[in-house]
Design an enzyme around this catalytic site. Structure first.
Site, PDB file in Angstrom:
ATOM      1  N   ASP A  87       0.846  -1.193   0.000  1.00 12.64           N
ATOM      2  CA  ASP A  87       0.000   0.000   0.000  1.00 12.64           C
ATOM      3  C   ASP A  87       0.882   1.244   0.000  1.00 12.64           C
ATOM      4  O   ASP A  87       2.058   1.203   0.379  1.00 12.64           O
ATOM      5  CB  ASP A  87      -0.928   0.000   1.205  1.00 12.64           C
ATOM      6  CG  ASP A  87      -0.171   0.019   2.530  1.00 12.64           C
ATOM      7  OD1 ASP A  87       0.718  -0.852   2.706  1.00 12.64           O
ATOM      8  OD2 ASP A  87      -0.444   0.893   3.365  1.00 12.64           O
ATOM      9  N   GLU A 150      -0.053  -0.859   5.746  1.00  8.42           N
ATOM     10  CA  GLU A 150       0.952  -0.357   6.679  1.00  8.42           C
ATOM     11  C   GLU A 150       0.800   1.137   6.920  1.00  8.42           C
ATOM     12  O   GLU A 150       1.056   1.635   8.011  1.00  8.42           O
ATOM     13  CB  GLU A 150       2.349  -0.675   6.132  1.00  8.42           C
ATOM     14  CG  GLU A 150       3.485  -0.472   7.131  1.00  8.42           C
ATOM     15  CD  GLU A 150       4.117   0.904   7.049  1.00  8.42           C
ATOM     16  OE1 GLU A 150       5.022   1.182   7.855  1.00  8.42           O
ATOM     17  OE2 GLU A 150       3.703   1.717   6.188  1.00  8.42           O
TER      18      GLU A 150
END
Length: 463
Positions: A87, A150
């Site tokens: 991400d 994250e």
């Protein structure tokens, strides 16, 4: 250094670069949950792409319900983990190239995620491929673990670790070389206030700023209804203290104000120019039509304002190991019922978060304060087996003296026991993660992969 492994890695250079470029083209910012896509469809696509790549490279792969996944080499023995994430933070504004274009220029790869953390994660995958191609017979196991949120909560890695084996030792390629042995604690506080009943004064129709709590807000906007001539008189004499720039557009009895700052990583807010801070400074000078909103603006402008060290909040401080506490004003939003903001705090290793929260609540009395996304500090002794191993490999491959660091950033190293952040940025390199024109030298990615390949060789044959 094992030359056979190094030669195998060098032969994979072009293929590795192409794989990184393809992954960067997926805009894997966390989105709304959908069926079988807990962090949005684009994050799912990035995970699927990485696992397909692992399959093509000849590894055993596993998708853990689209929350995370892994690639594994080796069938038995101890488990070593490499924790990366696919991400990215929102692209923001100010790019000179397409942030998802997969652009190579002047020896750099440009794009959101090339540093944080797609580029390094795929470089680690190709390091594992090099060890496999060199014919190494593994007596242990290595997993490249692909995390998926994250940047916004760690739900993916938490879900994964609750269901899969936890590695005995791990690294994450999500910081700097040589390695990070201590990371500050990280916590978000969301503070809000109901706007209240309408009364005389300027009406705020729209108010927003920032894109993520861990990015310095580069943009902030307010649309204000009322005596525009009076508003302009205040605005034209207003000078932000942090060098943010302001433009405005008039439309009859409303004025749209656009504040432009400079983005930076939320762990180093002093490196950016916060547009939210400048906008609230201006709004604090106005009489607003809603008492709750007025109280919010005055409280936040006085207790946070332009500061990045928490002085007016009463939480400023420092420890010798990890440095000063920092505060980043990340986001600001107004809806029909309430106004809310989020600050991202990085606190020194030996500080206490409970006391920080109590003081923030006291400083922002009158506002509702909620703790979010708290991660305890990390500390790994420089005398540990893992640190000594990584130092030795780094010095052997690069010929340079190892440097141990502490950071305000937060990595997956704190998600598992016995882990540190290891690369990808080399000493002296510009830090561009979370900023426009995020980029990394191709030669640096290649060197990182060479270091990791030698680490994997040692782990698989000698650990």
């Amino acid at each position: 250094m094992n030359k056979r492994v190094d030669d195998a890695l060098m032969s994979l250079k072009e293929e590795m670069i192409e794989a990184i470029l393809e992954l960067v083209k997926i805009p894997s910012v966390q989105g709304e949950p959908e069926k079988e896509a807990p962090f949005g469809i684009n994050v799912k696509k990035a995970l699927e792409e990485a696992l397909k790549l692992g399959e093509r490279l000849g590894f055993v792969v596993k998708n853990v319900d689209n929350y995370a996944g892994h690639v594994q080499y080796g069938n038995s023995g101890k488990l070593f983990g490499v924790l990366g994430h696919l991400d990215v933070v929102p692209e923001g504004t100010g790019w000179s190239v397409d942030p998802y274009g997969g652009v190579i220029k002047d020896g750099y790869i440009f794009g959101r995620g090339v540093v944080d953390d797609k580029g390094p994660t795929i470089a680690a995958l190709y390091a594992l491929k090099a060890v496999k191609d060199a014919g190494v017979d593994p007596k242990n196991r290595i997993r490249i673990i692909f995390g998926t949120n994250e940047e916004s909560g760690w739900g993916g890695i938490t879900y994964y670790l609750e269901r899969e084996e936890v590695p005995e030792m791990s690294v994450t390629p999500d910081a700097t070389f040589t390695l990070i042995y201590a990371e500050k604690g990280i916590v978000n506080y969301r503070f809000s206030k109901r706007t209240g009943e309408k009364k005389k004064g300027f009406e705020i129709i729209e108010l927003k700023g920032g894109e993520a709590s861990n990015m310095v807000a580069a943009d902030a906007t307010a649309v204000i209804k009322g005596d525009v001539d009076q508003l302009l008189a205040v605005l034209e004499s207003f000078v932000p203290e942090n060098k943010a720039t302001i433009r405005w557009e008039r439309n009859n009895d409303t004025l749209a104000i656009f504040v432009k700052g400079v983005s930076a990583h939320g762990s180093k807010p002093e490196m950016g120019v916060n547009a939210i801070s400048a906008l609230l400074d201006f709004l604090e000078k106005l009489e607003l039509s809603r008492a709750g909103l007025q109280e919010f603006v005055k409280t936040v402008a006085s207790k946070i304002g332009y500061e990045t060290d928490g002085t007016s909040l009463g939480i400023a401080g420092y420890d010798k190991m990890s440095g000063p506490l920092t505060v980043n004003f990340g986001t600001l939003r107004l809806n029909a019922e309430k106004v809310e903001g989020v600050i991202n705090i990085r606190y020194p290793v030996f500080f206490n978060e409970e006391r920080i929260k109590m003081q923030v609540e006291e400083a922002l009395k009158g506002l509702e304060v909620v703790r979010e996304h708290h991660h305890d500090p990390l500390y790994m002794s420089p005398d540990s087996e893992l640190v000594k191993l990584l130092v030795d490999i780094y010095e052997n491959v690069t010929g340079e003296k190892a440097q141990l660091h502490t950071i305000g950033g937060g990595t997956y190293a704190r998600a598992v026991p016995n882990a540190v952040a290891f690369g990808p940025l080399f000493p002296g390199r510009e830090e561009t993660e979370h900023q426009p024109d995020e980029r990394i030298l191709i030669d640096d990615l290649l060197m990182m992969a060479r270091i990791y390949a030698q680490l994997f060789y040692i782990i698989l044959t000698q650990w």
